[in-house]
Design a protein around this motif. Structure first.
Motif, PDB file in Angstrom:
ATOM      1  N   ARG A 163      -7.688  13.765  15.776  1.00  0.00           N
ATOM      2  CA  ARG A 163      -7.514  13.085  14.492  1.00  0.00           C
ATOM      3  C   ARG A 163      -6.618  13.872  13.526  1.00  0.00           C
ATOM      4  NH1 ARG A 163     -11.096   9.243  12.553  1.00  0.00           N
ATOM      5  NH2 ARG A 163      -9.768   9.283  10.704  1.00  0.00           N
ATOM      6  N   HIS A 164      -6.761  15.178  13.537  1.00  0.00           N
ATOM      7  CA  HIS A 164      -6.090  15.961  12.506  1.00  0.00           C
ATOM      8  C   HIS A 164      -4.845  16.689  13.009  1.00  0.00           C
ATOM      9  CE1 HIS A 164      -9.270  15.290   9.561  1.00  0.00           C
ATOM     10  NE2 HIS A 164     -10.067  15.294  10.619  1.00  0.00           N
ATOM     11  N   ALA A 165      -5.051  17.509  14.017  1.00  0.00           N
ATOM     12  CA  ALA A 165      -3.933  18.364  14.446  1.00  0.00           C
ATOM     13  C   ALA A 165      -2.841  17.574  15.164  1.00  0.00           C
ATOM     14  CB  ALA A 165      -4.460  19.480  15.344  1.00  0.00           C
ATOM     15  N   LEU A 166      -3.254  16.825  16.189  1.00  0.00           N
ATOM     16  CA  LEU A 166      -2.255  16.170  17.053  1.00  0.00           C
ATOM     17  C   LEU A 166      -1.427  15.160  16.260  1.00  0.00           C
ATOM     18  CD1 LEU A 166      -1.422  16.489  19.907  1.00  0.00           C
ATOM     19  CD2 LEU A 166      -2.946  14.633  20.566  1.00  0.00           C
ATOM     20  N   ARG A 167      -2.098  14.454  15.368  1.00  0.00           N
ATOM     21  CA  ARG A 167      -1.414  13.426  14.596  1.00  0.00           C
ATOM     22  C   ARG A 167      -0.230  14.031  13.824  1.00  0.00           C
ATOM     23  NH1 ARG A 167      -4.036   8.635  11.210  1.00  0.00           N
ATOM     24  NH2 ARG A 167      -2.175   8.013  10.088  1.00  0.00           N
ATOM     25  N   ASN A 168      -0.453  15.191  13.250  1.00  0.00           N
ATOM     26  CA  ASN A 168       0.625  15.846  12.504  1.00  0.00           C
ATOM     27  C   ASN A 168       1.652  16.485  13.427  1.00  0.00           C
ATOM     28  OD1 ASN A 168       0.162  15.529   9.610  1.00  0.00           O
ATOM     29  ND2 ASN A 168      -1.829  16.388  10.145  1.00  0.00           N
ATOM     30  N   ALA A 169       1.161  16.986  14.550  1.00  0.00           N
ATOM     31  CA  ALA A 169       2.084  17.630  15.486  1.00  0.00           C
ATOM     32  C   ALA A 169       3.016  16.609  16.132  1.00  0.00           C
ATOM     33  CB  ALA A 169       1.305  18.371  16.558  1.00  0.00           C
ATOM     34  N   LEU A 170       2.545  15.353  16.236  1.00  0.00           N
ATOM     35  CA  LEU A 170       3.353  14.338  16.930  1.00  0.00           C
ATOM     36  C   LEU A 170       4.511  13.818  16.091  1.00  0.00           C
ATOM     37  CD1 LEU A 170       0.916  12.136  19.035  1.00  0.00           C
ATOM     38  CD2 LEU A 170       2.542  13.858  19.798  1.00  0.00           C
ATOM     39  N   LEU A 171       4.400  14.000  14.765  1.00  0.00           N
ATOM     40  CA  LEU A 171       5.461  13.454  13.918  1.00  0.00           C
ATOM     41  C   LEU A 171       6.863  13.960  14.301  1.00  0.00           C
ATOM     42  CD1 LEU A 171       4.012  13.161  10.315  1.00  0.00           C
ATOM     43  CD2 LEU A 171       4.875  11.356  11.799  1.00  0.00           C
ATOM     44  N   PRO A 172       7.064  15.275  14.337  1.00  0.00           N
ATOM     45  CA  PRO A 172       8.402  15.744  14.726  1.00  0.00           C
ATOM     46  C   PRO A 172       8.732  15.349  16.168  1.00  0.00           C
ATOM     47  CG  PRO A 172       7.071  17.537  13.857  1.00  0.00           C
ATOM     48  CD  PRO A 172       6.153  16.390  14.062  1.00  0.00           C
TER      49      PRO A 172
END
Lengths: 524, 316
Positions: B231-240
C-alpha cells in the motif's frame, strides 16, 4: 568439339512442329514409372526465402512468385527438365516454313477457377496484356519476337512474329507467360493482385504475402489424375538458418533453395534427402567494351587469363558449381559447346597488358551489389586472384537499390548475377547481341549478331548447334564479359516427399507431380 | 486534468506526425532507386521502367505525390502498396495488431517477473539474492536483442530438443496453443531487456522509499509488513517506474523490429523493413507514422497513469 544435345534431330522436329497429334500431359517431365501409383492426398508444406509480393502472374519476378504462378495458373507450354517445350494449355503446335508464324491448338473443356470456360480469346487477351509495356510484365522481353497474336477459332491461336524464331514454344513456357481470363484483362488486371483466376492445378485458399499462402487441389483441373496433393502451404522464412531448422524439425517438408554453406548439414540429417542439380545460373564481371581500358580486347583477355576459376568455384560456390569459360552457356543448356577450359597464365596476361600500353599494370574499381552476397565474394576474390598479373582492383560494395539505380547497365566494371534462361537464344539476345535489351557490355559484335540471328531462324538442329558453337567460341576469344563460375542449385526435402526434383532453370517446380509417401505427417 | 490539456497534447501529437510524414517522404526521395527500379530489378528495359514509373505515378512532382498521399490519409486511406498492389491500411493494421500482441505479452511477462524480482532484491538488499538479481539484470540490460535472440534460438529452439519452433507465426484464432508456442521465443527475447530494466528500477526506488519517514511511521503504527510494502512503499516506488515503462515502449518498438526480423514474425517492424527495401513509399509512410503515433500515445498514456496514481500531479 563435344556437343550435348538432349534430342536428336528427328525428335526435335517432332516436338517443335508437332503436327496435329495430341500429346498426353507431362511428357518428358516424369522419368519414373510411379505416376499412376502415386498416393493421393496430404498437405505439403514448402518453405520459401522471400515473400511472394505479387499474385498477378504476369508480374512475377522472384522464385516464390513463380511457384505460386505455377500452382495457380497454366501457360501454353511448359519447360521440361531437358529444356524442351511440353504441352500445357496448348496440346500441339506447328510453324510455317519461314518460322515466323506459329499455330497452337488449345486443350478443350478447360475452365478457369471461377468457372468460366477457357478459349483462344483468353490467350489473345493475355498476350496483348503482356506486350503492353504499361503492364510491366517481364514476359514481354522473354517470349521472343512476337508481333501480334490472333484467334483463328475458339481453340486455335496464331502467333505472328517480327522475325523467324525456332524457340517460340520454349519461350512461351516463360514463367510470366501465364494465361489469365480475357474478362479480367478488359476490366483491369488489378483484380489479380488479391485474387487468383487461373486454370492451374491448385486454387487459392488464402494469401498473406509476408507469412503464408495456402492453395488446395483444383477439382476441375484438366488432368483428372493430377495434382496428387490436397493442399500446399507456401511458408515464408526470410532467414535461411531458420528455414533450414524448420525443415530439420519437420515443420516443413521441402526447402527449394539451400545455401551452399548449409547444404552438407541439412542434407546430411536423417530423414532428409539433399537435392542438387547443375544449372546455368552464373556470376559475371561486366567489362564495358565501349570505353577505356576495356575497349582494348587485350586488356579483357589479360584479365580473363589472370583468374583461377577452379579456386573461384571453391570460394564463391563452396564447391557446388562448375567453372565457366566466359560464355553464358554451360552443360545445363542444349547447344553447349565444350571449349578448352581457361587456366591462369600470369605471364601471358602481363604481356598482353604491356602490349595494350599498361606495362606497370592497371588500377580499376570493381563494383558489386550486396545481393546476393556471392557478388561481393567474387569481387574480393578477383582482387586477389588478378593481382599477380598487374591488376590493382579496388572493390566497392553498394546496397542493391543503389546498384540498380546507378551501376547496372551503366557502369563499365561490375559484378552481375543471372538466372538460367530457358534457351540459349534467351540469354544471348537478352545480354550480348548489339540490340539486346540489357546489353551491359556494349560489345556490339556484328559477327556474333549474325550467328545468333541465324540460329533463331533455323529449325535444323545440327546447323543450330554449329552456329551456337561459333557464337560461344567468339565470346570465349573476345571476352566481352568474364563468366568464371556457374552455380549448382541446391535444395532439400523430407524423405516422404515423392516425385520432386530440382529443375536446372530454378524457376520451375512442378508440385503438381508431387505426392507424399510413407511417413508423411498428419496435418489438418 | 483539464480537457484543454488533453486537446493540446493531441494537437502536439498530430503536428509531430505531420512533420514525421514530411521527413520520411523527404528521405525516401533522396534514397537511390525508386519503387519501379526495385520492382523490375535486373529485369527491366528502360521502356518498361518508364511505363511502370508512370503507372505508379512516380514521375509526378514530389509535392503532388505527397499531396495525393496526404489527402487520401485525411479520408482514412493509406494508399496502395507499390510492391503488392494491395491496400496499405489493412495490411499495416494487421501487422500492427500482431506486433501489439507481441508487445503486450512481453509487457505482461515483464510485470509478472520484474516487479516481484525488484521487490525481492530490495528486501534482501546486500544478500546473495540481491547480487544474483543484480548480475542477471546487468546482463539483460547490456545484451542487445539480436544477441539474446540468437542465444534463445540456440538453447530453446534447437531442432534436436524440439522445445519451441524457431520462427514463424500462427494466429491465436487459428490454433491457440500452436500460436502461443510460436509467440514464446519472440516474447521471451523482447521481455529480457524489459525485465532487466524495470526490475532494476523497482529495486532502487523501493530501497529509497523503504528508508523514508512515512514508511517508518507506518511500522510504528503497527501495520503489517505486507500492507506497508504494497500500500505504501510499492505504490510510490512504481511512479518513476511508469515513466521508464513508457520510455521502454519506444525502445520496445525498435527492439521488436530486430526480434521480428530474426524470428520471421510478420509484424509492423518487418513490414517496414520490407517496404524500405522495396522503396514502397505508401507502406514506408504508413509504417513510420504508426510507429511514431504508438510512441507518442504511449508517452501520453504514461503521463495519464502518473496523474491517476498520484493525485498531487495535476496537468492543466
Amino acid at each position: 568439339m563435344k556437343k550435348i544435345l538432349p534430342l536428336d534431330r528427328r525428335q526435335f522436329l517432332h516436338r517443335a512442329t508437332l503436327l496435329g497429334a495430341a500429346v498426353g500431359t507431362g511428357i518428358g517431365f516424369q522419368s519414373g514409372p510411379a505416376l499412376a501409383q502415386s498416393a493421393r492426398g496430404g498437405v505439403l508444406r514448402v518453405s520459401v526465402d522471400q515473400a511472394p509480393a505479387r499474385l498477378n502472374p504476369l508480374q512475377h519476378r522472384v522464385n516464390p512468385e513463380y511457384l505460386l504462378g505455377e500452382l495457380l495458373y497454366s501457360g501454353l507450354t511448359r519447360l521440361g527438365r531437358d529444356m524442351q517445350a511440353e504441352p500445357d494449355l496448348a496440346e500441339s503446335w506447328e510453324a510455317n516454313e519461314t518460322l515466323d508464324t506459329w499455330t497452337f491448338r488449345l486443350r478443350q473443356g478447360v475452365t478457369f477457377h471461377d468457372g468460366t470456360p477457357f478459349s483462344a480469346s483468353d490467350v489473345v487477351a493475355t498476350f496483348e496484356a503482356i506486350l503492353d509495356p504499361a503492364t510491366g510484365s517481364p514476359a514481354r522481353t522473354n517470349i521472343g519476337p512476337v508481333k501480334t497474336v490472333s484467334a483463328a477459332d475458339d481453340l486455335t491461336v496464331v502467333f505472328h512474329l517480327s522475325s523467324p524464331y525456332a524457340d517460340l514454344p520454349v519461350a512461351l513456357a516463360y514463367t510470366d507467360a501465364k494465361i489469365v481470363p480475357a474478362a479480367i484483362v478488359e476490366s483491369g488486371l488489378e483484380r489479380l493482385d488479391s485474387e487468383a483466376v487461373g486454370t492451374g492445378p491448385f486454387k487459392l485458399v488464402s494469401y498473406e504475402p509476408s507469412r503464408l499462402t495456402v492453395v488446395e487441389r483444383n477439382p476441375d483441373y484438366y488432368d483428372p489424375e493430377r495434382p496428387y496433393l490436397d493442399r500446399v502451404d507456401v511458408v515464408v522464412y526470410p532467414d535461411t538458418t531458420a528455414e533450414a531448422a524448420a525443415l530439420i524439425s519437420g515443420d516443413t517438408d521441402l526447402m527449394l533453395i539451400v545455401p551452399p554453406s548449409d547444404f552438407e548439414r541439412v542434407g546430411g540429417t536423417t530423414g532428409i534427402t539433399p537435392l542438387r542439380i547443375p544449372s546455368g545460373q552464373f556470376l559475371n564481371v561486366i567489362l564495358g567494351c565501349d570505353e577505356k581500358p576495356f575497349d582494348d580486347p587485350r586488356v579483357r583477355k589479360a584479365l580473363s587469363l589472370s583468374i583461377d576459376r577452379e579456386a573461384l568455384v571453391e570460394l564463391v560456390a563452396e564447391g557446388y558449381g562448375t567453372v565457366g569459360n566466359d560464355t553464358p552457356i554451360n552443360s545445363a543448356y542444349p547447344f553447349f559447346a565444350d571449349l578448352p577450359a581457361k587456366t591462369p597464365d600470369y605471364e601471358a596476361a602481363r604481356a598482353l597488358l604491356a602490349e595494350a600500353g599498361y606495362p606497370d599494370g592497371l588500377s580499376l574499381e570493381l563494383i558489386a551489389s550486396d545481393r546476393p552476397g556471392t557478388r561481393t565474394q567474387l569481387a574480393v576474390a578477383l582482387r586477389e586472384l588478378a593481382a599477380p598479373a598487374g591488376f590493382r582492383i579496388e572493390v566497392q560494395t553498394l546496397a542493391h537499390a543503389t546498384y540498380l539505380d546507378q551501376v547496372w547497365l551503366k557502369g563499365p566494371f561490375y559484378v552481375g548475377f543471372y538466372n538460367m534462361q530457358p534457351t540459349v537464344d534467351g540469354i544471348m539476345s537478352l545480354l550480348y547481341t548489339s540490340d539486346a535489351a540489357w546489353n551491359e557490355t556494349k560489345w556490339n559484335n556484328a559477327e556474333f549478331d549474325r550467328l545468333i540471328a541465324g540460329a533463331r531462324g533455323t529449325i535444323d538442329e545440327t546447323r543450330r548447334a554449329e552456329l551456337y558453337a561459333q557464337a560461344q567460341q567468339l565470346m570465349h576469344d573476345e571476352v566481352p564479359t568474364i563468366i568464371p563460375v556457374f552455380f549448382d542449385l541446391l535444395g532439400a526435402k523430407r524423405d516422404y516427399v515423392e516425385n520432386f526434383e530440382l529443375h536446372p532453370r530454378g524457376a520451375v517446380f512442378r508440385l503438381d507431380h508431387v505426392s507424399l509417401g510413407e511417413g508423411k505427417p498428419q496435418r489438418g | 486534468m483539464s480537457p484543454g490539456y488533453l486537446a493540446r497534447r493531441f494537437l502536439t501529437i498530430l503536428v509531430t506526425l505531420l512533420i514525421v510524414s514530411m521527413v520520411v517522404f523527404g528521405i525516401t526521395q533522396v534514397l537511390p532507386g525508386n519503387a519501379a527500379t526495385m520492382l523490375l530489378g535486373e529485369n527491366a528495359t528502360p521502356e518498361q521502367l518508364a511505363a511502370v514509373t508512370s503507372r505508379l505515378g512516380l514521375d509526378r512532382p514530389v509535392w503532388l505525390q505527397y499531396w495525393s498521399w496526404f489527402s487520401g490519409l485525411l479520408q482514412g486511406d493509406f494508399g496502395t502498396s507499390l510492391r503488392t498492389g494491395l491496400p496499405v491500411g489493412p495490411v499495416m493494421a494487421e501487422a500492427l495488431g500482431r506486433s501489439l500482441l507481441l508487445a503486450l505479452l512481453a509487457i505482461v511477462l515483464m510485470l509478472v517477473i520484474a516487479i516481484p524480482l525488484g521487490v525481492l532484491a530490495a528486501l534482501r538488499r546486500g544478500g546473495a539474492t540481491d547480487l544474483g538479481v543484480s548480475i542477471g539484470t546487468y546482463l539483460g540490460v547490456s545484451l542487445p536483442e539480436f544477441v539474446t535472440a540468437t542465444l534463445v534460438l540456440i538453447f530453446l529452439a534447437h531442432p534436436s530438443f524440439g522445445l519451441f519452433p524457431a520462427t514463424g507465426y500462427v494466429p491465436l484464432t487459428e490454433d491457440f496453443w500452436s500460436g502461443l508456442h510460436h509467440l514464446a521465443l519472440p516474447v521471451l527475447t523482447v521481455s529480457v531487456v524489459l525485465v532487466a530494466h524495470v526490475s532494476r528500477m523497482v529495486r532502487s526506488e523501493l530501497v529509497d522509499v523503504l528508508h523514508l519517514d512515512y514508511v517508518r511511521a507506518a511500522h510504528l503504527k503497527g501495520l503489517s509488513r505486507g500492507r506497508i510494502l504494497i500500500r505504501h512503499a510499492l505504490r510510490n516506488a512504481l511512479l518513476p517506474t511508469i515513466t521508464i515503462v513508457a520510455l521502454d515502449v519506444g525502445y520496445l518498438l525498435g527492439g521488436i523490429i530486430v526480434v521480428e526480423e530474426i524470428f520471421a514474425f510478420p509484424g509492423i517492424g518487418r513490414e517496414l523493413i520490407v517496404a524500405i527495401q522495396a522503396r514502397d513509399l505508401p507502406s514506408i509512410q504508413a509504417g513510420a507514422l504508426i510507429m511514431a503515433a504508438t510512441y507518442a500515445i504511449a508517452n501520453l498514456a504514461a503521463d495519464l497513469c502518473y496523474a491517476a496514481l498520484d493525485k498531487r500531479i495535476q496537468y492543466a
